[in-house]
Design a protein around this motif. Sequence first.
Motif, PDB file in Angstrom:
ATOM      1  N   TRP A  24      -5.802 -12.207   2.143  1.00 51.15           N
ATOM      2  CA  TRP A  24      -4.324 -12.375   2.230  1.00 51.15           C
ATOM      3  C   TRP A  24      -3.571 -12.819   0.937  1.00 51.15           C
ATOM      4  CZ3 TRP A  24      -0.337 -11.694   5.073  1.00 51.15           C
ATOM      5  CH2 TRP A  24       0.599 -12.519   4.807  1.00 51.15           C
ATOM      6  N   PRO A  25      -4.131 -13.393  -0.077  1.00 51.32           N
ATOM      7  CA  PRO A  25      -3.193 -13.627  -1.542  1.00 51.32           C
ATOM      8  C   PRO A  25      -2.807 -12.231  -2.188  1.00 51.32           C
ATOM      9  CG  PRO A  25      -5.438 -15.073  -1.485  1.00 51.32           C
ATOM     10  CD  PRO A  25      -5.174 -14.140  -0.254  1.00 51.32           C
ATOM     11  N   ALA A  26      -3.862 -11.164  -1.874  1.00 48.47           N
ATOM     12  CA  ALA A  26      -3.676  -9.949  -2.469  1.00 48.47           C
ATOM     13  C   ALA A  26      -2.538  -9.217  -1.610  1.00 48.47           C
ATOM     14  CB  ALA A  26      -4.777  -8.948  -2.663  1.00 48.47           C
ATOM     15  N   VAL A  27      -2.804  -9.458  -0.331  1.00 52.47           N
ATOM     16  CA  VAL A  27      -1.496  -8.931   0.590  1.00 52.47           C
ATOM     17  C   VAL A  27      -0.185  -9.231   0.533  1.00 52.47           C
ATOM     18  CG1 VAL A  27      -1.051  -8.563   3.196  1.00 52.47           C
ATOM     19  CG2 VAL A  27      -3.532  -8.096   2.353  1.00 52.47           C
ATOM     20  N   ALA A  28      -0.349 -10.563   0.112  1.00 52.61           N
ATOM     21  CA  ALA A  28       1.015 -11.494  -0.158  1.00 52.61           C
ATOM     22  C   ALA A  28       1.528 -10.955  -1.426  1.00 52.61           C
ATOM     23  CB  ALA A  28       0.830 -12.868  -0.032  1.00 52.61           C
ATOM     24  N   ALA A  29       0.965 -10.830  -2.195  1.00 51.43           N
ATOM     25  CA  ALA A  29       1.506 -10.284  -3.537  1.00 51.43           C
ATOM     26  C   ALA A  29       1.915  -8.796  -3.537  1.00 51.43           C
ATOM     27  CB  ALA A  29       0.232 -10.402  -4.566  1.00 51.43           C
ATOM     28  N   LEU A  36       5.146  -3.171  -2.805  1.00 53.03           N
ATOM     29  CA  LEU A  36       4.094  -2.362  -3.033  1.00 53.03           C
ATOM     30  C   LEU A  36       3.827  -1.400  -1.915  1.00 53.03           C
ATOM     31  CD1 LEU A  36       1.937  -4.023  -5.806  1.00 53.03           C
ATOM     32  CD2 LEU A  36       3.860  -2.564  -6.283  1.00 53.03           C
ATOM     33  N   GLN A  37       3.130  -0.067  -2.121  1.00 52.55           N
ATOM     34  CA  GLN A  37       2.874   0.482  -1.172  1.00 52.55           C
ATOM     35  C   GLN A  37       1.432   0.284  -0.839  1.00 52.55           C
ATOM     36  OE1 GLN A  37       4.764   3.018   0.407  1.00 52.55           O
ATOM     37  NE2 GLN A  37       6.183   2.368  -0.972  1.00 52.55           N
TER      38      GLN A  37
END
Length: 527
Positions: free
Chosen positions: A24-29, A35-36
Amino acid sequence: MARDPGGVRGSGSTRILALWCPDWPAVAAAADEDLQPSDPVAVLHASRVVACTAVARSRGVRRGLRKREAQARCPELHVADLDVDKDARLFEPVVAAVSALVPGVEILRPGLVVVSAHRAARYFGGEHAVAEPLIDAVAAAGVECQVGIADALATAVVAAKRGRHVAAGEDRRFLAPLPVSALTDEPSLSAPERAELVDLLQRMGIRTLGAFEELPRADVASRFGADAVVAHRMACAEPGRLPAPRAVPAELTVQTRCDPPIDRVDMAAFAGRRLAERLHTALAAAGVACTRLAIHAATAEGEEHDRTWRCAEPLTPDATADRVRWQMDGWLSGRNAARPSGPITLLRLEPVEVAGAGELQRGLFGGAGEARDRARRAASRVQGLLGGEAVLSGVLSGGRGPGERVTLLTWGEQPLPARDPSAPWPGRLPAPSPSTLLSEDAGLLDAAGDPVGVTGRGLFTAAPAVLVWRGRSRAVTGWAGPWPVDELWWDPAAGLRAARAQVLASGAPAVLLLCHGGEWTVEGVYG
Protein backbone atom coordinates in the motif's frame (compact mmCIF):
# COMPACT_ATOMS: atom_id res chain seq x y z
CA MET A 1 -18.65 -7.11 27.52
CA ALA A 2 -17.21 -4.20 25.55
CA ARG A 3 -19.58 -2.44 23.21
CA ASP A 4 -19.43 -3.84 19.70
CA PRO A 5 -21.62 -1.86 17.31
CA GLY A 6 -21.61 -4.35 14.47
CA GLY A 7 -17.83 -4.46 14.40
CA VAL A 8 -15.25 -7.25 14.62
CA ARG A 9 -14.74 -8.97 17.93
CA GLY A 10 -11.87 -11.27 17.02
CA SER A 11 -12.60 -13.48 20.01
CA GLY A 12 -13.54 -16.65 18.22
CA SER A 13 -17.30 -15.97 18.47
CA THR A 14 -17.56 -14.96 14.83
CA ARG A 15 -15.74 -15.35 11.55
CA ILE A 16 -13.39 -12.58 10.43
CA LEU A 17 -12.77 -11.27 6.93
CA ALA A 18 -9.56 -9.34 6.29
CA LEU A 19 -9.07 -7.24 3.17
CA TRP A 20 -5.46 -6.43 2.35
CA CYS A 21 -4.11 -4.07 -0.32
CA PRO A 22 -0.57 -5.27 -1.14
CA ASP A 23 2.33 -2.80 -1.08
CA TRP A 24 0.00 0.00 0.00
CA PRO A 25 2.67 2.69 0.73
CA ALA A 26 4.11 2.16 -2.77
CA VAL A 27 0.66 2.05 -4.36
CA ALA A 28 -0.31 5.28 -2.59
CA ALA A 29 2.94 6.96 -3.67
CA ALA A 30 2.30 5.94 -7.29
CA ALA A 31 -1.28 7.23 -7.14
CA ASP A 32 -0.17 10.51 -5.56
CA GLU A 33 2.30 11.13 -8.39
CA ASP A 34 -0.07 9.85 -11.13
CA LEU A 35 2.38 7.17 -12.25
CA GLN A 36 1.48 4.35 -14.62
CA PRO A 37 0.92 0.78 -13.33
CA SER A 38 4.00 -0.28 -15.30
CA ASP A 39 6.26 2.18 -13.45
CA PRO A 40 8.43 0.63 -10.70
CA VAL A 41 7.97 2.44 -7.38
CA ALA A 42 9.69 2.10 -4.02
CA VAL A 43 9.05 3.86 -0.70
CA LEU A 44 12.02 4.68 1.50
CA HIS A 45 12.47 5.28 5.20
CA ALA A 46 15.94 6.08 6.54
CA SER A 47 17.32 5.44 3.03
CA ARG A 48 16.05 1.84 2.99
CA VAL A 49 13.23 0.36 0.96
CA VAL A 50 10.19 -0.38 3.16
CA ALA A 51 7.70 -1.06 0.36
CA CYS A 52 7.81 -1.53 -3.40
CA THR A 53 5.41 -2.46 -6.18
CA ALA A 54 5.32 -5.85 -7.91
CA VAL A 55 6.91 -4.27 -11.00
CA ALA A 56 9.84 -3.07 -8.87
CA ARG A 57 10.23 -6.53 -7.31
CA SER A 58 10.33 -8.13 -10.74
CA ARG A 59 13.37 -5.97 -11.45
CA GLY A 60 15.27 -6.96 -8.32
CA VAL A 61 14.11 -4.38 -5.76
CA ARG A 62 13.51 -5.81 -2.30
CA ARG A 63 12.56 -4.45 1.12
CA GLY A 64 15.59 -3.60 3.19
CA LEU A 65 17.77 -2.52 0.26
CA ARG A 66 19.53 0.80 0.50
CA LYS A 67 18.44 3.48 -1.94
CA ARG A 68 21.63 3.33 -3.97
CA GLU A 69 21.50 -0.46 -4.40
CA ALA A 70 17.80 -0.37 -5.31
CA GLN A 71 18.44 2.25 -7.99
CA ALA A 72 21.41 0.27 -9.27
CA ARG A 73 19.18 -2.78 -9.75
CA CYS A 74 16.42 -0.70 -11.33
CA PRO A 75 17.70 2.63 -12.75
CA GLU A 76 14.19 3.77 -13.72
CA LEU A 77 12.90 3.26 -10.17
CA HIS A 78 10.66 6.02 -8.82
CA VAL A 79 11.42 6.62 -5.13
CA ALA A 80 9.29 8.39 -2.52
CA ASP A 81 9.69 9.00 1.20
CA LEU A 82 7.38 7.22 3.62
CA ASP A 83 4.37 9.43 4.38
CA VAL A 84 1.82 7.81 6.69
CA ASP A 85 -0.53 10.80 6.41
CA LYS A 86 -0.68 10.38 2.64
CA ASP A 87 -1.16 6.63 2.97
CA ALA A 88 -4.16 7.13 5.25
CA ARG A 89 -5.68 9.89 3.12
CA LEU A 90 -5.55 7.86 -0.07
CA PHE A 91 -6.88 4.75 1.68
CA GLU A 92 -10.15 6.41 2.66
CA PRO A 93 -11.84 5.72 -0.75
CA VAL A 94 -11.04 2.02 -0.26
CA VAL A 95 -12.59 2.02 3.22
CA ALA A 96 -15.63 3.85 1.87
CA ALA A 97 -16.04 1.26 -0.91
CA VAL A 98 -15.92 -1.61 1.60
CA SER A 99 -18.26 0.18 4.02
CA ALA A 100 -20.82 0.63 1.24
CA LEU A 101 -21.15 -3.17 1.03
CA VAL A 102 -20.39 -4.41 4.57
CA PRO A 103 -21.06 -2.51 7.82
CA GLY A 104 -18.72 -2.43 10.79
CA VAL A 105 -15.41 -1.92 8.98
CA GLU A 106 -12.38 -1.60 11.28
CA ILE A 107 -9.07 -0.18 10.07
CA LEU A 108 -5.93 -1.88 11.37
CA ARG A 109 -3.70 0.42 9.34
CA PRO A 110 -3.79 2.08 5.90
CA GLY A 111 -3.93 -0.88 3.51
CA LEU A 112 -5.65 -3.36 5.85
CA VAL A 113 -9.23 -3.59 7.16
CA VAL A 114 -11.28 -6.30 8.85
CA VAL A 115 -15.03 -6.93 8.98
CA SER A 116 -17.38 -9.57 10.33
CA ALA A 117 -17.48 -12.34 7.73
CA HIS A 118 -20.54 -13.84 9.43
CA ARG A 119 -22.54 -10.61 8.95
CA ALA A 120 -21.40 -10.24 5.34
CA ALA A 121 -22.08 -13.90 4.54
CA ARG A 122 -25.71 -13.59 5.64
CA TYR A 123 -26.20 -10.70 3.21
CA PHE A 124 -24.35 -12.18 0.22
CA GLY A 125 -25.48 -15.77 0.69
CA GLY A 126 -22.36 -17.41 2.09
CA GLU A 127 -18.70 -16.74 2.81
CA HIS A 128 -17.53 -17.82 -0.64
CA ALA A 129 -19.81 -15.21 -2.20
CA VAL A 130 -18.43 -12.33 -0.10
CA ALA A 131 -14.95 -11.91 -1.56
CA GLU A 132 -15.84 -11.22 -5.19
CA PRO A 133 -18.09 -8.15 -4.68
CA LEU A 134 -15.60 -6.68 -2.20
CA ILE A 135 -12.69 -7.14 -4.60
CA ASP A 136 -14.77 -5.62 -7.42
CA ALA A 137 -15.74 -2.63 -5.26
CA VAL A 138 -12.12 -1.97 -4.31
CA ALA A 139 -11.03 -2.42 -7.93
CA ALA A 140 -13.57 0.24 -8.93
CA ALA A 141 -11.64 2.57 -6.62
CA GLY A 142 -8.51 1.78 -8.66
CA VAL A 143 -6.85 -0.55 -6.12
CA GLU A 144 -6.05 -4.27 -6.12
CA CYS A 145 -6.70 -6.30 -2.99
CA GLN A 146 -6.77 -9.79 -1.52
CA VAL A 147 -9.27 -11.27 0.91
CA GLY A 148 -8.83 -13.87 3.65
CA ILE A 149 -11.41 -15.42 5.96
CA ALA A 150 -10.75 -17.33 9.19
CA ASP A 151 -11.94 -17.78 12.76
CA ALA A 152 -9.30 -15.58 14.45
CA LEU A 153 -8.42 -12.06 13.40
CA ALA A 154 -4.68 -12.69 13.12
CA THR A 155 -5.29 -15.84 11.08
CA ALA A 156 -7.61 -13.94 8.75
CA VAL A 157 -4.87 -11.36 8.12
CA VAL A 158 -2.32 -14.10 7.37
CA ALA A 159 -4.88 -15.76 5.07
CA ALA A 160 -5.55 -12.46 3.24
CA LYS A 161 -1.87 -12.10 2.43
CA ARG A 162 -2.06 -15.55 0.84
CA GLY A 163 -5.52 -15.15 -0.68
CA ARG A 164 -6.96 -18.07 1.30
CA HIS A 165 -10.36 -18.97 2.69
CA VAL A 166 -9.82 -20.99 5.87
CA ALA A 167 -12.75 -23.24 6.76
CA ALA A 168 -14.32 -22.97 10.20
CA GLY A 169 -12.25 -24.75 12.82
CA GLU A 170 -9.25 -25.14 10.48
CA ASP A 171 -7.15 -22.17 11.63
CA ARG A 172 -4.51 -24.31 13.35
CA ARG A 173 -4.24 -26.68 10.39
CA PHE A 174 -3.77 -23.70 8.05
CA LEU A 175 -1.12 -22.02 10.21
CA ALA A 176 0.93 -25.08 11.19
CA PRO A 177 3.01 -25.49 7.96
CA LEU A 178 3.68 -21.76 7.54
CA PRO A 179 7.20 -20.47 8.29
CA VAL A 180 7.68 -18.89 11.69
CA SER A 181 8.50 -15.63 9.87
CA ALA A 182 4.72 -15.30 9.31
CA LEU A 183 4.63 -13.92 12.86
CA THR A 184 6.13 -10.69 11.48
CA ASP A 185 4.03 -10.51 8.31
CA GLU A 186 1.80 -7.80 9.71
CA PRO A 187 3.34 -4.97 11.79
CA SER A 188 -0.06 -3.79 13.10
CA LEU A 189 -0.43 -7.13 14.93
CA SER A 190 3.08 -7.47 16.34
CA ALA A 191 5.39 -5.60 18.67
CA PRO A 192 8.65 -4.07 17.35
CA GLU A 193 10.72 -6.80 19.05
CA ARG A 194 8.88 -9.58 17.19
CA ALA A 195 11.65 -9.79 14.55
CA GLU A 196 14.18 -10.65 17.29
CA LEU A 197 11.88 -13.42 18.52
CA VAL A 198 11.59 -14.91 15.03
CA ASP A 199 15.35 -14.79 14.53
CA LEU A 200 15.90 -16.54 17.86
CA LEU A 201 13.31 -19.23 17.07
CA GLN A 202 14.92 -19.94 13.70
CA ARG A 203 18.35 -20.28 15.30
CA MET A 204 16.83 -22.72 17.77
CA GLY A 205 15.57 -24.84 14.88
CA ILE A 206 11.90 -23.86 15.23
CA ARG A 207 11.04 -23.24 11.60
CA THR A 208 7.24 -23.44 11.41
CA LEU A 209 4.28 -22.09 13.33
CA GLY A 210 3.28 -25.66 14.10
CA ALA A 211 6.60 -26.30 15.83
CA PHE A 212 6.24 -23.07 17.78
CA GLU A 213 2.69 -24.00 18.78
CA GLU A 214 3.92 -27.23 20.37
CA LEU A 215 6.00 -25.32 22.93
CA PRO A 216 4.35 -25.13 26.38
CA ARG A 217 2.82 -21.70 27.01
CA ALA A 218 4.52 -21.41 30.40
CA ASP A 219 7.95 -22.02 28.85
CA VAL A 220 7.28 -19.44 26.13
CA ALA A 221 6.30 -16.84 28.73
CA SER A 222 9.28 -17.49 31.01
CA ARG A 223 11.88 -17.77 28.22
CA PHE A 224 10.82 -15.22 25.63
CA GLY A 225 8.64 -12.61 27.32
CA ALA A 226 5.22 -10.99 26.90
CA ASP A 227 5.15 -10.47 23.13
CA ALA A 228 6.14 -14.10 22.59
CA VAL A 229 2.96 -15.12 24.43
CA VAL A 230 0.95 -12.98 22.00
CA ALA A 231 2.78 -14.65 19.09
CA HIS A 232 2.15 -18.10 20.60
CA ARG A 233 -1.57 -17.35 20.86
CA MET A 234 -1.49 -16.39 17.19
CA ALA A 235 0.24 -19.68 16.26
CA CYS A 236 -2.41 -21.53 18.25
CA ALA A 237 -5.17 -19.57 16.44
CA GLU A 238 -6.38 -18.14 19.74
CA PRO A 239 -7.74 -14.62 20.05
CA GLY A 240 -4.89 -12.15 20.30
CA ARG A 241 -6.71 -10.01 22.87
CA LEU A 242 -10.01 -10.66 24.61
CA PRO A 243 -12.39 -7.73 24.96
CA ALA A 244 -12.54 -6.12 28.37
CA PRO A 245 -15.08 -7.80 30.66
CA ARG A 246 -16.90 -4.52 31.25
CA ALA A 247 -19.05 -2.06 29.38
CA VAL A 248 -17.29 1.06 28.20
CA PRO A 249 -18.52 3.92 30.42
CA ALA A 250 -20.36 6.57 28.44
CA GLU A 251 -18.40 9.32 30.23
CA LEU A 252 -15.22 8.20 28.47
CA THR A 253 -16.58 9.53 25.18
CA VAL A 254 -15.32 13.04 24.45
CA GLN A 255 -16.53 15.49 21.84
CA THR A 256 -16.10 19.09 20.81
CA ARG A 257 -18.23 21.57 18.93
CA CYS A 258 -16.10 23.06 16.19
CA ASP A 259 -16.36 26.84 16.19
CA PRO A 260 -15.44 27.91 13.60
CA PRO A 261 -16.38 24.78 11.59
CA ILE A 262 -13.45 22.70 10.36
CA ASP A 263 -12.81 22.68 6.63
CA ARG A 264 -9.01 22.29 6.56
CA VAL A 265 -6.78 19.40 7.58
CA ASP A 266 -4.53 21.53 9.79
CA MET A 267 -7.56 22.75 11.77
CA ALA A 268 -8.75 19.15 12.11
CA ALA A 269 -5.33 17.98 13.29
CA PHE A 270 -5.19 20.70 15.94
CA ALA A 271 -8.69 19.90 17.21
CA GLY A 272 -7.88 16.18 17.14
CA ARG A 273 -4.79 16.61 19.32
CA ARG A 274 -6.72 18.54 21.97
CA LEU A 275 -9.55 16.00 21.92
CA ALA A 276 -7.05 13.13 22.19
CA GLU A 277 -5.58 14.71 25.32
CA ARG A 278 -9.04 14.96 26.88
CA LEU A 279 -9.80 11.34 26.00
CA HIS A 280 -6.61 10.00 27.55
CA THR A 281 -7.06 12.10 30.67
CA ALA A 282 -10.44 10.40 31.13
CA LEU A 283 -9.00 6.96 30.35
CA ALA A 284 -6.20 7.45 32.87
CA ALA A 285 -8.68 8.50 35.54
CA ALA A 286 -10.69 5.32 34.86
CA GLY A 287 -7.56 3.13 34.91
CA VAL A 288 -8.10 1.74 31.41
CA ALA A 289 -6.58 2.03 27.95
CA CYS A 290 -8.29 2.19 24.57
CA THR A 291 -7.68 -0.56 22.01
CA ARG A 292 -10.48 0.23 19.56
CA LEU A 293 -11.40 3.82 18.75
CA ALA A 294 -14.42 5.18 16.88
CA ILE A 295 -14.03 8.59 15.23
CA HIS A 296 -17.27 10.43 14.56
CA ALA A 297 -17.74 13.68 12.63
CA ALA A 298 -20.90 15.63 11.82
CA THR A 299 -21.61 18.57 9.52
CA ALA A 300 -24.05 21.46 9.78
CA GLU A 301 -26.13 19.78 7.05
CA GLY A 302 -26.73 16.78 9.33
CA GLU A 303 -24.30 14.39 7.65
CA GLU A 304 -22.55 11.92 9.95
CA HIS A 305 -19.31 10.05 9.26
CA ASP A 306 -17.85 7.24 11.38
CA ARG A 307 -14.73 5.10 11.21
CA THR A 308 -13.34 2.57 13.70
CA TRP A 309 -9.62 1.98 14.19
CA ARG A 310 -8.32 -1.20 15.86
CA CYS A 311 -4.85 -1.38 17.41
CA ALA A 312 -2.71 -4.26 18.61
CA GLU A 313 -1.43 -2.17 21.53
CA PRO A 314 -3.13 0.43 23.73
CA LEU A 315 -3.41 3.80 22.05
CA THR A 316 -1.25 6.63 23.37
CA PRO A 317 -2.32 10.29 23.08
CA ASP A 318 0.04 10.72 20.12
CA ALA A 319 -1.26 7.57 18.40
CA THR A 320 -4.85 8.70 18.94
CA ALA A 321 -4.09 12.15 17.52
CA ASP A 322 -2.41 10.51 14.52
CA ARG A 323 -5.49 8.42 13.72
CA VAL A 324 -7.78 11.41 14.06
CA ARG A 325 -5.53 13.39 11.71
CA TRP A 326 -5.35 10.54 9.20
CA GLN A 327 -9.10 10.07 9.23
CA MET A 328 -9.94 13.75 8.97
CA ASP A 329 -7.40 14.13 6.18
CA GLY A 330 -9.07 11.24 4.35
CA TRP A 331 -12.50 12.80 4.75
CA LEU A 332 -11.63 16.42 4.00
CA SER A 333 -9.14 15.76 1.20
CA GLY A 334 -10.90 12.76 -0.33
CA ARG A 335 -12.30 12.65 -3.82
CA ASN A 336 -14.96 10.02 -3.19
CA ALA A 337 -18.60 10.17 -2.19
CA ALA A 338 -17.68 9.83 1.49
CA ARG A 339 -16.27 13.35 1.58
CA PRO A 340 -18.40 15.66 3.77
CA SER A 341 -20.50 18.12 1.80
CA GLY A 342 -19.71 20.90 4.26
CA PRO A 343 -17.39 21.86 7.13
CA ILE A 344 -17.22 19.68 10.25
CA THR A 345 -19.17 21.12 13.17
CA LEU A 346 -18.80 18.26 15.67
CA LEU A 347 -15.96 15.85 16.34
CA ARG A 348 -16.33 12.93 18.77
CA LEU A 349 -13.96 10.19 19.96
CA GLU A 350 -15.51 7.07 21.43
CA PRO A 351 -13.48 4.21 22.95
CA VAL A 352 -15.31 1.14 21.58
CA GLU A 353 -13.12 -1.30 23.50
CA VAL A 354 -11.03 -0.71 26.60
CA ALA A 355 -8.83 -2.93 28.74
CA GLY A 356 -7.42 -2.58 32.22
CA ALA A 357 -3.75 -2.60 33.10
CA GLY A 358 -3.84 -6.26 34.14
CA GLU A 359 -5.38 -7.39 30.85
CA LEU A 360 -2.66 -6.01 28.58
CA GLN A 361 0.64 -7.60 27.67
CA ARG A 362 2.42 -4.25 27.46
CA GLY A 363 2.43 -1.09 29.56
CA LEU A 364 -0.88 0.66 30.01
CA PHE A 365 0.19 3.84 28.29
CA GLY A 366 2.94 2.58 25.97
CA GLY A 367 5.72 3.09 28.52
CA ALA A 368 5.28 6.86 28.69
CA GLY A 369 6.24 8.18 32.10
CA GLU A 370 4.28 10.60 34.22
CA ALA A 371 6.66 13.44 33.39
CA ARG A 372 6.20 12.86 29.67
CA ASP A 373 2.42 12.88 30.08
CA ARG A 374 2.55 16.16 31.98
CA ALA A 375 4.79 17.70 29.32
CA ARG A 376 2.41 16.55 26.58
CA ARG A 377 -0.60 18.04 28.35
CA ALA A 378 1.27 21.30 28.93
CA ALA A 379 2.24 21.54 25.26
CA SER A 380 -1.36 20.90 24.26
CA ARG A 381 -2.58 23.69 26.57
CA VAL A 382 -0.03 26.13 25.15
CA GLN A 383 -1.15 25.28 21.64
CA GLY A 384 -4.74 25.83 22.68
CA LEU A 385 -3.88 29.28 23.99
CA LEU A 386 -1.43 30.48 21.35
CA GLY A 387 -2.20 28.40 18.25
CA GLY A 388 -0.83 25.28 16.59
CA GLU A 389 2.46 26.85 15.46
CA ALA A 390 3.35 28.04 18.97
CA VAL A 391 4.93 24.72 20.03
CA LEU A 392 7.67 23.15 17.93
CA SER A 393 9.59 19.92 18.43
CA GLY A 394 12.97 18.98 17.02
CA VAL A 395 13.66 15.87 14.94
CA LEU A 396 17.15 14.58 14.14
CA SER A 397 17.85 15.36 10.50
CA GLY A 398 20.71 15.02 8.06
CA GLY A 399 23.28 17.72 7.40
CA ARG A 400 26.82 18.88 8.01
CA GLY A 401 26.30 21.79 10.39
CA PRO A 402 24.54 21.57 13.79
CA GLY A 403 21.61 23.72 12.69
CA GLU A 404 21.03 21.59 9.61
CA ARG A 405 20.77 18.46 11.75
CA VAL A 406 17.57 19.62 13.45
CA THR A 407 14.18 19.81 11.72
CA LEU A 408 11.62 21.86 13.65
CA LEU A 409 8.04 20.63 13.27
CA THR A 410 4.75 21.71 14.77
CA TRP A 411 4.25 19.65 17.91
CA GLY A 412 2.06 16.65 17.18
CA GLU A 413 2.99 16.33 13.50
CA GLN A 414 4.53 13.17 12.10
CA PRO A 415 8.28 13.36 12.99
CA LEU A 416 9.71 13.22 9.47
CA PRO A 417 13.18 14.84 9.06
CA ALA A 418 13.83 17.21 6.18
CA ARG A 419 16.99 15.27 5.28
CA ASP A 420 17.98 11.65 5.85
CA PRO A 421 20.12 11.48 9.04
CA SER A 422 21.59 8.08 8.06
CA ALA A 423 23.17 9.38 4.83
CA PRO A 424 26.98 9.67 4.81
CA TRP A 425 27.18 13.52 4.87
CA PRO A 426 30.93 13.83 4.17
CA GLY A 427 32.43 16.85 5.88
CA ARG A 428 29.95 16.70 8.75
CA LEU A 429 31.00 18.42 11.96
CA PRO A 430 32.85 15.86 14.11
CA ALA A 431 31.52 14.82 17.51
CA PRO A 432 30.64 16.05 20.03
CA SER A 433 27.78 18.25 18.86
CA PRO A 434 26.98 21.58 20.56
CA SER A 435 24.43 21.41 23.36
CA THR A 436 22.94 24.84 22.49
CA LEU A 437 22.51 26.36 19.04
CA LEU A 438 23.03 30.10 18.59
CA SER A 439 23.59 32.71 15.90
CA GLU A 440 25.58 35.52 17.53
CA ASP A 441 28.28 37.76 16.11
CA ALA A 442 31.82 37.15 17.33
CA GLY A 443 35.40 38.03 16.52
CA LEU A 444 38.65 36.06 16.48
CA LEU A 445 41.94 37.98 16.85
CA ASP A 446 45.60 37.05 16.83
CA ALA A 447 48.22 38.13 19.42
CA ALA A 448 48.70 41.48 17.65
CA GLY A 449 44.96 42.22 17.75
CA ASP A 450 44.44 41.65 14.02
CA PRO A 451 41.43 39.66 12.74
CA VAL A 452 42.03 35.98 12.11
CA GLY A 453 40.59 34.56 8.90
CA VAL A 454 40.70 31.28 6.98
CA THR A 455 42.76 30.80 3.83
CA GLY A 456 41.56 29.15 0.64
CA ARG A 457 43.42 26.01 1.73
CA GLY A 458 41.44 25.82 4.98
CA LEU A 459 44.06 27.16 7.41
CA PHE A 460 43.99 30.00 9.95
CA THR A 461 45.73 33.14 8.70
CA ALA A 462 47.29 33.38 12.18
CA ALA A 463 47.11 31.59 15.51
CA PRO A 464 43.93 32.61 17.38
CA ALA A 465 44.68 34.45 20.63
CA VAL A 466 41.53 36.39 21.59
CA LEU A 467 37.80 35.58 21.28
CA VAL A 468 35.50 38.60 21.20
CA TRP A 469 31.96 37.57 22.10
CA ARG A 470 29.05 39.24 23.87
CA GLY A 471 31.02 42.43 24.38
CA ARG A 472 33.96 40.76 26.14
CA SER A 473 37.45 39.75 25.05
CA ARG A 474 38.69 36.38 26.30
CA ALA A 475 42.07 34.71 25.90
CA VAL A 476 41.94 31.65 23.63
CA THR A 477 43.35 28.57 25.40
CA GLY A 478 42.76 25.99 22.67
CA TRP A 479 41.09 25.31 19.35
CA ALA A 480 40.36 22.61 16.79
CA GLY A 481 39.95 23.10 13.06
CA PRO A 482 39.23 24.94 10.95
CA TRP A 483 37.11 22.59 8.79
CA PRO A 484 36.24 23.96 5.34
CA VAL A 485 32.61 23.94 4.23
CA ASP A 486 31.88 23.96 0.49
CA GLU A 487 28.27 23.04 -0.18
CA LEU A 488 26.12 23.36 -3.33
CA TRP A 489 28.84 25.22 -5.21
CA TRP A 490 26.76 24.91 -8.39
CA ASP A 491 23.89 26.91 -6.83
CA PRO A 492 24.99 30.48 -5.93
CA ALA A 493 21.74 31.17 -4.07
CA ALA A 494 21.84 28.11 -1.80
CA GLY A 495 25.57 27.38 -1.74
CA LEU A 496 27.82 27.92 1.28
CA ARG A 497 31.57 28.44 1.27
CA ALA A 498 32.77 28.85 4.84
CA ALA A 499 34.77 27.21 7.63
CA ARG A 500 34.04 25.98 11.14
CA ALA A 501 36.26 25.86 14.21
CA GLN A 502 35.92 24.85 17.85
CA VAL A 503 37.42 27.40 20.24
CA LEU A 504 37.99 27.29 24.00
CA ALA A 505 38.56 30.61 25.79
CA SER A 506 39.12 31.46 29.44
CA GLY A 507 35.98 32.28 31.39
CA ALA A 508 33.66 30.98 28.67
CA PRO A 509 32.34 27.61 27.50
CA ALA A 510 33.72 26.01 24.36
CA VAL A 511 32.03 27.44 21.28
CA LEU A 512 31.57 26.46 17.65
CA LEU A 513 32.47 29.29 15.27
CA LEU A 514 31.52 29.74 11.61
CA CYS A 515 33.60 31.97 9.35
CA HIS A 516 31.63 33.16 6.32
CA GLY A 517 32.66 36.08 4.17
CA GLY A 518 35.43 36.96 6.60
CA GLU A 519 32.99 37.34 9.52
CA TRP A 520 32.78 35.04 12.53
CA THR A 521 29.53 33.80 14.10
CA VAL A 522 28.95 31.64 17.16
CA GLU A 523 26.89 28.68 15.90
CA GLY A 524 26.75 26.70 19.11
CA VAL A 525 27.92 26.32 22.70
CA TYR A 526 29.29 23.11 24.24
CA GLY A 527 28.39 22.04 27.74
